[in-house]
Design an enzyme around this catalytic site. Sequence first.
Site, PDB file in Angstrom:
ATOM      1  N   TYR A 239       1.103  -1.228   0.489  1.00  0.00           N
ATOM      2  CA  TYR A 239      -0.096  -0.340   0.221  1.00  0.00           C
ATOM      3  C   TYR A 239       0.797   1.113   0.331  1.00  0.00           C
ATOM      4  O   TYR A 239       1.843   1.233   0.625  1.00  0.00           O
ATOM      5  CB  TYR A 239      -1.099   0.224   1.241  1.00  0.00           C
ATOM      6  CG  TYR A 239      -1.351   1.103   1.400  1.00  0.00           C
ATOM      7  CD1 TYR A 239      -2.582   1.842   0.511  1.00  0.00           C
ATOM      8  CD2 TYR A 239      -1.361   2.779   2.663  1.00  0.00           C
ATOM      9  CE1 TYR A 239      -3.316   2.930   0.583  1.00  0.00           C
ATOM     10  CE2 TYR A 239      -1.653   3.447   2.473  1.00  0.00           C
ATOM     11  CZ  TYR A 239      -3.258   3.802   1.614  1.00  0.00           C
ATOM     12  OH  TYR A 239      -3.336   5.079   1.528  1.00  0.00           O
TER      13      TYR A 239
ATOM     14  N   ARG B 162     -12.364  32.218  46.083  1.00  0.00           N
ATOM     15  CA  ARG B 162     -12.133  30.839  47.255  1.00  0.00           C
ATOM     16  C   ARG B 162     -11.895  29.571  46.500  1.00  0.00           C
ATOM     17  O   ARG B 162     -11.158  29.021  47.391  1.00  0.00           O
ATOM     18  CB  ARG B 162     -13.188  31.084  48.165  1.00  0.00           C
ATOM     19  CG  ARG B 162     -13.657  30.026  49.277  1.00  0.00           C
ATOM     20  CD  ARG B 162     -14.680  30.109  50.145  1.00  0.00           C
ATOM     21  NE  ARG B 162     -15.603  30.854  49.546  1.00  0.00           N
ATOM     22  CZ  ARG B 162     -17.179  30.113  49.870  1.00  0.00           C
ATOM     23  NH1 ARG B 162     -16.948  29.087  49.976  1.00  0.00           N
ATOM     24  NH2 ARG B 162     -17.696  30.665  48.878  1.00  0.00           N
TER      25      ARG B 162
ATOM     26  N   ASN C 168       1.322  11.384   5.488  1.00  0.00           N
ATOM     27  CA  ASN C 168       0.567  11.053   6.427  1.00  0.00           C
ATOM     28  C   ASN C 168       1.438  11.206   7.235  1.00  0.00           C
ATOM     29  O   ASN C 168       2.682  10.905   7.838  1.00  0.00           O
ATOM     30  CB  ASN C 168       0.752   9.684   6.115  1.00  0.00           C
ATOM     31  CG  ASN C 168      -0.469   8.523   6.040  1.00  0.00           C
ATOM     32  OD1 ASN C 168      -1.438   9.436   6.186  1.00  0.00           O
ATOM     33  ND2 ASN C 168      -0.549   8.149   5.253  1.00  0.00           N
TER      34      ASN C 168
ATOM     35  N   GLU D 258     -12.020   5.755   5.107  1.00  0.00           N
ATOM     36  CA  GLU D 258     -11.758   6.109   5.761  1.00  0.00           C
ATOM     37  C   GLU D 258     -12.761   6.706   6.643  1.00  0.00           C
ATOM     38  O   GLU D 258     -13.503   8.053   6.484  1.00  0.00           O
ATOM     39  CB  GLU D 258     -10.730   7.354   5.469  1.00  0.00           C
ATOM     40  CG  GLU D 258      -9.432   6.733   4.637  1.00  0.00           C
ATOM     41  CD  GLU D 258      -8.669   7.977   3.851  1.00  0.00           C
ATOM     42  OE1 GLU D 258      -8.979   9.496   4.262  1.00  0.00           O
ATOM     43  OE2 GLU D 258      -7.955   7.697   3.493  1.00  0.00           O
TER      44      GLU D 258
ATOM     45  N   PHE E 123      -1.129   7.122  12.211  1.00  0.00           N
ATOM     46  CA  PHE E 123      -1.207   8.573  11.144  1.00  0.00           C
ATOM     47  C   PHE E 123      -3.137   9.203  11.651  1.00  0.00           C
ATOM     48  O   PHE E 123      -3.386   9.905  12.054  1.00  0.00           O
ATOM     49  CB  PHE E 123      -1.897   8.465  10.144  1.00  0.00           C
ATOM     50  CG  PHE E 123      -2.450   7.543   9.213  1.00  0.00           C
ATOM     51  CD1 PHE E 123      -4.138   7.200   9.652  1.00  0.00           C
ATOM     52  CD2 PHE E 123      -1.978   6.654   8.147  1.00  0.00           C
ATOM     53  CE1 PHE E 123      -4.854   6.297   9.347  1.00  0.00           C
ATOM     54  CE2 PHE E 123      -3.442   5.067   7.785  1.00  0.00           C
ATOM     55  CZ  PHE E 123      -4.147   5.855   8.766  1.00  0.00           C
TER      56      PHE E 123
ATOM     57  N   HIS F 193      -2.681  16.826  -2.900  1.00  0.00           N
ATOM     58  CA  HIS F 193      -4.140  16.783  -2.158  1.00  0.00           C
ATOM     59  C   HIS F 193      -3.249  18.319  -1.162  1.00  0.00           C
ATOM     60  O   HIS F 193      -4.144  18.896  -0.182  1.00  0.00           O
ATOM     61  CB  HIS F 193      -3.505  15.666  -0.992  1.00  0.00           C
ATOM     62  CG  HIS F 193      -3.217  15.168  -0.728  1.00  0.00           C
ATOM     63  ND1 HIS F 193      -3.652  13.813  -2.563  1.00  0.00           N
ATOM     64  CD2 HIS F 193      -3.694  14.023   0.029  1.00  0.00           C
ATOM     65  CE1 HIS F 193      -4.436  12.091  -1.997  1.00  0.00           C
ATOM     66  NE2 HIS F 193      -3.882  12.575  -1.150  1.00  0.00           N
TER      67      HIS F 193
ATOM     68  N   TYR G  77     -16.503  32.195  44.994  1.00  0.00           N
ATOM     69  CA  TYR G  77     -16.360  31.470  44.189  1.00  0.00           C
ATOM     70  C   TYR G  77     -14.389  31.630  43.461  1.00  0.00           C
ATOM     71  O   TYR G  77     -13.880  30.524  43.313  1.00  0.00           O
ATOM     72  CB  TYR G  77     -16.980  30.192  43.826  1.00  0.00           C
ATOM     73  CG  TYR G  77     -17.872  29.535  44.287  1.00  0.00           C
ATOM     74  CD1 TYR G  77     -18.006  29.487  45.448  1.00  0.00           C
ATOM     75  CD2 TYR G  77     -18.931  28.803  43.703  1.00  0.00           C
ATOM     76  CE1 TYR G  77     -19.211  28.685  46.510  1.00  0.00           C
ATOM     77  CE2 TYR G  77     -19.815  27.876  44.277  1.00  0.00           C
ATOM     78  CZ  TYR G  77     -20.337  27.862  45.528  1.00  0.00           C
ATOM     79  OH  TYR G  77     -20.322  27.200  46.641  1.00  0.00           O
TER      80      TYR G  77
END
Length: 496
Positions: A55, A283, A198, A413, A329, A85, A280
């Site tokens: 792959y 405190r 990746n 994916e 990844f 990409h 608060y």
Amino acid sequence: MTYYLDPEVRLTLDLIQGIVEEKQTLALSNEAKRRIEKCRNYLNQKMENQKVPIYGVTTGFGSLCNISISKEQLSQLQKNLVMSHACGVGDEVPAEVVRLMLLLKAQNFCFGYSGAQLQTVQRLVDCYNDDILPIVYQQGSLGASGDLCPLANLMLPAILGMGEVYWKGRRCDVKEVYAAKGWKPIELQSKEGLALLNGTQFMSSYAVWSLLKAKRLSRQADMILSMSLDAFDGRIEPFFECLHKVRPHKGQLRTAQDVRDWLKGSEIIKRHKEHVQDPYSFRCAPQVHGAAKDTISYVESIVETEINSTTDNPIVLPDEDMVISGGHFHGEPLAMVLDFLAIAVAELGAISERRTYQLIDAKRGLPSFLVAKPGLNSGFMIPQYTAAAIVSQSKQLCTPCSVDSIPSSQNQEDLVSMGGNAATKCYRVCENTERVLAIELFNAAQALEFRHQEGLKSSPAIEELFSLFRKEVNFVDIDEIMYKHIHASIRFLQNL
């Protein structure tokens, strides 16, 4: 000074902070070079004898993983990957984060499990050292299959010589840089484009930046709380160590100690108090600030593991004679803790805004809106509005990103982390909280000056802080333009 990226030296936040602040250059250690070359040579030999598709090495990507690519087209395959990409949009990634991306990506390759060429890794180091910063955009990463989109935008100029960069203080076409330096685009080898894209370095870089900021804000929150507490004529008992030993969370103990240290020797804190309790926001500050400290510490442990890991795919294991396609990844470890960190930092801002409100509310001898003639003057009315608006935005940003997922790549994916969104929103929350704390400091100094007019002094440490602050921001006697003072207060914290 030079820092040598070395797979046998654990990269920590403190180390990174030193590299950045001291403006150290980077270099590859001999061990890093050996591992990089060993892995690349192994992968080349593996391909000579490999009959089964690997792959990303001899196949397409994502849902195209079943399409085999001929040996003659492998380099073009990797180049196409980077170009196709690079789809980033939105605001640009800040320069300080881009630098971290270059550093962390080079570190990732030093472990010798990615198959990158030595010249490719060296190019990333050269870009870092020469401050050649590719234009990267904040939107585009799903945080699974790594930070594909922003890393592609990072690598397009750095490795392929395409696109734009910042260099010598201006934006320019990267071809200008290549011409000046005599560089040529690197011809990518098998798997290399995938190794470049990746990984989790977009998320990791934002996480490192946000953690460094969060740690500083946590310290400053205790400091500002201490000035506000004294200016409010608050009680010190809620910060006693004996109290916190019966609920001994580390961050809670640390916060109480910090406040006691800041207020040691204060006249105001020692004087008799008519009121039995504080609100608060004063405190319970050890519990809130302390929880943030413990969260920051946990997130730091996860992020330091991540930046000392190999996060691309497939993983090349020369010693085991294996190339394994897995899921390193995937950004879920970072996505979850970045959501958590954003919540912790947002709470530092939320409690800070409440203390700001208490200071302007005409209590304990302080004038309305911290101005001598309220009515004619609005005084510090609207800085609190600003803080409230910022805090509200941070609360909205704290909706978790890590619980969302939109499937991609033809459902290959099918569950993504959205860690890229978690990273950029955490950055925004850190910026927001810094502004809110600066507004509290602005108010606290104003309130403390009214105590000075009563003839009272805080601790030596707080009075020194007050004097430093007054060199940048003056006492406001009557209404004047306030945003300039707020901006000066923000710069004061950034430079402290």
